[in-house]
Write a protein that holds these residues in place. Structure first.
Motif, PDB file in Angstrom:
ATOM      1  N   VAL A 156     -35.134 -33.114 -24.412  1.00 39.13           N
ATOM      2  CA  VAL A 156     -34.413 -31.912 -23.977  1.00 39.13           C
ATOM      3  C   VAL A 156     -35.366 -30.723 -23.895  1.00 39.13           C
ATOM      4  O   VAL A 156     -36.149 -30.474 -24.822  1.00 39.13           O
ATOM      5  N   GLY A 157     -35.289 -29.997 -22.775  1.00 33.64           N
ATOM      6  CA  GLY A 157     -36.147 -28.831 -22.579  1.00 33.64           C
ATOM      7  C   GLY A 157     -35.513 -27.540 -23.042  1.00 33.64           C
ATOM      8  O   GLY A 157     -36.128 -26.746 -23.750  1.00 33.64           O
ATOM      9  N   TYR A 158     -34.247 -27.307 -22.648  1.00 33.90           N
ATOM     10  CA  TYR A 158     -33.534 -26.107 -23.073  1.00 33.90           C
ATOM     11  C   TYR A 158     -32.052 -26.257 -22.768  1.00 33.90           C
ATOM     12  O   TYR A 158     -31.644 -27.120 -21.969  1.00 33.90           O
ATOM     13  N   ILE A 159     -31.243 -25.413 -23.421  1.00 34.17           N
ATOM     14  CA  ILE A 159     -29.782 -25.461 -23.271  1.00 34.17           C
ATOM     15  C   ILE A 159     -29.273 -24.032 -23.103  1.00 34.17           C
ATOM     16  O   ILE A 159     -29.686 -23.126 -23.833  1.00 34.17           O
ATOM     17  N   PHE A 160     -28.368 -23.831 -22.145  1.00 39.26           N
ATOM     18  CA  PHE A 160     -27.754 -22.510 -21.995  1.00 39.26           C
ATOM     19  C   PHE A 160     -26.278 -22.661 -21.662  1.00 39.26           C
ATOM     20  O   PHE A 160     -25.838 -23.708 -21.163  1.00 39.26           O
ATOM     21  N   LYS A 161     -25.517 -21.613 -21.970  1.00 37.34           N
ATOM     22  CA  LYS A 161     -24.107 -21.614 -21.601  1.00 37.34           C
ATOM     23  C   LYS A 161     -23.996 -21.433 -20.099  1.00 37.34           C
ATOM     24  O   LYS A 161     -24.728 -20.642 -19.496  1.00 37.34           O
ATOM     25  N   ASN A 162     -23.082 -22.186 -19.474  1.00 34.97           N
ATOM     26  CA  ASN A 162     -22.917 -22.103 -18.027  1.00 34.97           C
ATOM     27  C   ASN A 162     -22.745 -20.654 -17.592  1.00 34.97           C
ATOM     28  O   ASN A 162     -22.035 -19.875 -18.227  1.00 34.97           O
ATOM     29  N   LYS A 163     -23.402 -20.318 -16.482  1.00 36.40           N
ATOM     30  CA  LYS A 163     -23.442 -18.940 -16.017  1.00 36.40           C
ATOM     31  C   LYS A 163     -22.452 -18.706 -14.877  1.00 36.40           C
ATOM     32  O   LYS A 163     -22.353 -19.505 -13.942  1.00 36.40           O
ATOM     33  N   LYS A 164     -21.769 -17.571 -14.967  1.00 39.40           N
ATOM     34  CA  LYS A 164     -20.773 -17.211 -13.970  1.00 39.40           C
ATOM     35  C   LYS A 164     -21.440 -16.738 -12.684  1.00 39.40           C
ATOM     36  O   LYS A 164     -22.353 -15.919 -12.702  1.00 39.40           O
ATOM     37  N   LEU A 165     -20.966 -17.268 -11.557  1.00 37.34           N
ATOM     38  CA  LEU A 165     -21.422 -16.823 -10.245  1.00 37.34           C
ATOM     39  C   LEU A 165     -20.692 -15.541  -9.851  1.00 37.34           C
ATOM     40  O   LEU A 165     -19.502 -15.375 -10.143  1.00 37.34           O
ATOM     41  N   THR A 166     -21.407 -14.655  -9.159  1.00 37.63           N
ATOM     42  CA  THR A 166     -20.821 -13.405  -8.679  1.00 37.63           C
ATOM     43  C   THR A 166     -20.924 -13.342  -7.165  1.00 37.63           C
ATOM     44  O   THR A 166     -21.966 -13.672  -6.590  1.00 37.63           O
ATOM     45  N   LEU A 167     -19.838 -12.907  -6.523  1.00 39.01           N
ATOM     46  CA  LEU A 167     -19.843 -12.689  -5.075  1.00 39.01           C
ATOM     47  C   LEU A 167     -20.431 -11.324  -4.763  1.00 39.01           C
ATOM     48  O   LEU A 167     -20.325 -10.390  -5.557  1.00 39.01           O
ATOM     49  N   PHE A 168     -21.023 -11.199  -3.569  1.00 37.07           N
ATOM     50  CA  PHE A 168     -21.717  -9.963  -3.206  1.00 37.07           C
ATOM     51  C   PHE A 168     -21.045  -9.219  -2.064  1.00 37.07           C
ATOM     52  O   PHE A 168     -21.702  -8.629  -1.222  1.00 37.07           O
ATOM     53  N   GLY A 169     -19.735  -9.272  -1.984  1.00 32.06           N
ATOM     54  CA  GLY A 169     -19.045  -8.560  -0.919  1.00 32.06           C
ATOM     55  C   GLY A 169     -17.847  -7.816  -1.455  1.00 32.06           C
ATOM     56  O   GLY A 169     -17.293  -8.151  -2.501  1.00 32.06           O
ATOM     57  N   THR A 170     -17.425  -6.784  -0.742  1.00 37.25           N
ATOM     58  CA  THR A 170     -16.229  -6.050  -1.136  1.00 37.25           C
ATOM     59  C   THR A 170     -15.001  -6.902  -0.898  1.00 37.25           C
ATOM     60  O   THR A 170     -15.035  -7.913  -0.206  1.00 37.25           O
TER      61      THR A 170
END
Length: 706
Positions: free
Chosen positions: A150-164
């Motif tokens: 195992v190299g590293y572990i992170f909590k899943n990251k939330k995607l963000t939209l870039f439009g109004t």
């Protein structure tokens, strides 16, 4: 008395080019770089995740586990660099899958054992970057982090939209398609309409569209959505809800898809490439929630189903080293496969989370990931120095109609100073974005998701800028399907209209996207490859290169030919060559004219080694079993008589003495035995080479036409 003072720069420029000679080798060769790399981030468990483990607010935590051992993307790129584009994709994907399947076995079995105990669920595997995601009991994470693989572990990251969300927009009703189609301002601004007049509309180019889905029933898209067959009847996949119906219930995805490929059937022309094919890959659920696992699955799907490029108007804001490395590994393998990934740069700190009132993250954190990944061509740091690390991502910033930067558009530099990637530490950091396109005031009009014939106006964001670039790439790939990622990026950036500070900068990238100039600069021949050499100014005064002269016709283009280098600076020069030459070694000397007083012109040798003309034999017989009855052909008849040893699909090609193919004489099934064919077209008398190929045989013979 008037006194005129002239500043004279002291010192002398000194031009050096490397490598010299530049070898472009299209033959099979051993790969020189290491096949594997080993990626570890310390601490192995992301600090934010470790805090959550200690508080244990969730019974199961969604995490991504990146395995330590990786396939080196440079190894993959070098190994398959001379392969045709589609075969290259398939070979890279095949090796990535085989490697991940084998390397993940022990960890996957461990997780499945925990799944039986109720401590793990929702396991997903990723061959695109050799990682595994799952929901896992907090107490198990430290045990997994202690594993050697195992190299590293992170909590899943939330995607963000870039439009109004189009709060100030209006729905524009159906207009008769019989009327002249109105073309929205942003399409005119980048001159896409002028490209259509050249016959390029993106036809046949498959765009993987990673977003909130698409209203695939809209009149402006319905006839050029991806045909996924019976397995994917709705033109893609929904990774947010894990089903095969990526219908858009948000609006963002239909809007961006319309900017790529809306064809105006309902009355308004919104798309840059109105005949490009859209593959709808939904990476958000119906509530607008998406994460890195949905993105990773979509990238794999696109590569698996032969997408020509990816377009994504989303990303991870204020990224830490864990999601940066995971995103870059994904982009690296897309780069090896030869697939460009067009990504919105980000909309800054939309909610002013830092509380400083400027609505942007502190540099170098304002560019979202994966837009922060180095571009495919000529990545530069803030001092203008070349740092390497080419990748698949082209990051797009947003412009207002007056060509000023939209205030929300994320700006660089960004930073790469992790354990695994330290090629662009900050300061000075990596210059980003790479290019800019319309996406600001007064807003972009595109397709309405809630009707099948309406439009919506007022959308702003780098989300709206990104699909303009994706559309232009589709136009370029229609003209030349064999363009490499580096060629695509270099053409887009070098043909852009420079804005802001001279040259590439952290607000506008290389400038305003220009579709017409980019397509005109795209070479039409599909048999071109590009090699690069580097010009260095090792002197102590400015070096001005004002021309690079080539002499052989097989060198199609040299770019750029004019540039200026300050002392210590470097410029990448791309040499595009024709690969249709018969097996041989070809050489030319480029002459670089500059203000170097000692070497003007400076000589740069280019050596091209082409692929072997004879293919490997599949049995004990050899190519002499194909017989050409007469090697002297008369101009008035131009008939060739030959004997085939077996029935098979057969190709006849004619080359001139320079090794350039000038005629495809036949490409059809032929029975064993004697055949006669006539060489089409007008030929002069002289010496030529005839190649006859079947699946098991290939023969070449010199013939004389009198």
């Amino acid at each position: 008395i008037l006194a005129f003072v002239t500043y004279v720069e002291m010192g002398t420029p000194d031009i050096i080019a490397t490598p010299n000679p530049l070898y472009i080798d299209l033959t099979s060769k051993e790969v020189q770089c290491s096949q594997f790399s080993y990626d570890i981030i310390l601490p192995k468990i992301e600090p934010e995740l470790m805090t959550e483990i200690k508080t244990a607010k969730e019974s199961l935590i969604p995490v991504t586990i990146s395995l330590k051992k990786k396939l080196n993307y440079r190894y993959l790129k070098e190994k398959f660099s001379s392969f045709p584009r589609l075969r290259r994709r398939h070979e890279v994907a095949k090796i990535l899958k085989e490697f991940a399947q084998e390397d993940q076995k022990p960890l996957l079995q461990y997780l499945k054992d925990l799944e039986i105990q109720g401590k793990v669920r929702n396991i997903k595997t990723f061959w695109i970057n050799n990682s595994i995601s799952c929901e896992i009991a907090p107490e198990e994470l430290e045990k997994i982090a202690d594993r050697e693989d195992v190299g590293y572990i992170f909590k899943n990251k939330k995607l963000t939209l870039f439009g109004t969300k189009y709060l100030n927009s209006q729905i524009i009703g159906f207009e008769s398609a019989e009327k002249d189609k109105a073309i929205v301002w942003n399409i005119l601004a980048i001159k896409a309409d002028s490209v259509w007049n050249l016959g390029y509309t993106g036809s046949g180019v498959l765009v993987a569209h990673l977003d909130t889905g698409v209203n695939y029933n809209h009149y402006d898209l319905q006839d050029h959505m991806w045909d996924g067959g019976s397995a994917y009847p709705n033109h893609g996949y929904d990774f947010g809800n894990n089903d095969n119906d990526p219908i858009d219930v948000n609006g963002h995805g239909t809007h961006t898809a319309g900017t790529i490929a809306g064809d105006g059937s309902a009355g308004t022309q919104t798309g840059v490439a109105p005949d490009a094919i859209i593959m709808a890959l939904k990476i958000f659920d119906d509530a607008g929630n998406g994460d890195n696992t949905m993105m990773g699955q979509a990238v794999q799907f696109a590569l698996d189903h032969d997408a020509d490029l990816l377009s994504m108007s989303a990303g991870f804001p204020d990224p830490n080293n864990y999601i940066k490395d995971w995103s870059r590994q994904t982009a690296s393998n897309l780069y090896a496969a030869g697939i460009p990934w067009i990504v919105a740069a980000g909309n800054g700190d939309l909610y002013d989370s830092e509380g400083d009132g400027d609505y942007h993250y502190t540099i170098p954190q304002d560019i979202y990931s994966p837009a922060d990944v180095p571009p495919p061509w000529n990545p530069r740091d803030g001092n203008g120095n070349y740092g390497g690390g080419e990748n698949a991502v082209i990051a797009v910033g947003a412009l207002n109609q007056d060509s000023s930067r939209a205030s929300f558009s994320s700006y660089g530099p960004t930073e790469w100073n992790t354990i695994n990637y330290s090629d662009y530490p900050y300061p000075p950091g990596l210059i980003k974005p790479d290019i800019a396109a319309p996406g600001g005031s007064p807003g972009i009009t595109s397709l309405d998701y809630s009707t099948n014939n309406g439009y919506v106006s007022g959308g702003t964001g780098t989300s709206m800028a990104c699909p303009h670039v994706a559309g232009v790439v589709a136009l370029m790939l229609q003209k030349n399907p064999s363009l490499t990622i580096a060629m695509i990026d270099s053409i887009i950036e070098t043909t852009a209209c420079d804005l802001g500070t001279s040259g590439k900068d952290n607000y506008y990238g290389s400038g305003m996207l220009d579709a017409l100039t980019a397509v005109n600069a795209t070479p039409q021949n599909s048999n071109f490859v590009t090699g690069n050499f580097y010009v260095i100014n090792s002197g102590n005064a400015t070096l001005n290169v004002y021309n690079i002269e080539k002499h052989r016709v097989w060198i199609v283009d040299v770019s750029p030919k004019i540039f200026t280098l300050t002392p210590g600076d470097t410029q990448i020069v791309s040499v595009t060559v024709d690969t249709t030459l018969i097996n041989s070694i070809y050489e030319d000397t480029l002459l670089l004219y500059s203000n170097d007083p000692d070497e003007n012109p400076y000589s740069e040798r280019v050596i091209l080694t082409t692929s072997p003309i004879f293919e490997e034999q599949r049995d004990t017989r050899n190519s002499t079993d194909i017989k050409i009855v007469s090697k002297i052909i008369h101009l008035y008849g131009k008939e060739i008589t030959f004997i085939l040893p077996e029935s098979d699909f057969t190709t006849l090609e004619l080359f001139n003495v320079e090794g350039r193919r000038i005629q495809l004489i036949a490409h059809e099934f032929m029975n064993a035995g004697q055949h006669k064919v006539t060489i089409p077209g007008n030929l002069r008398s002289g010496v030529y080479f005839l190649r006859i190929k079947q699946k098991s045989f290939s023969a070449i013979s010199r013939i004389i036409i009198l």
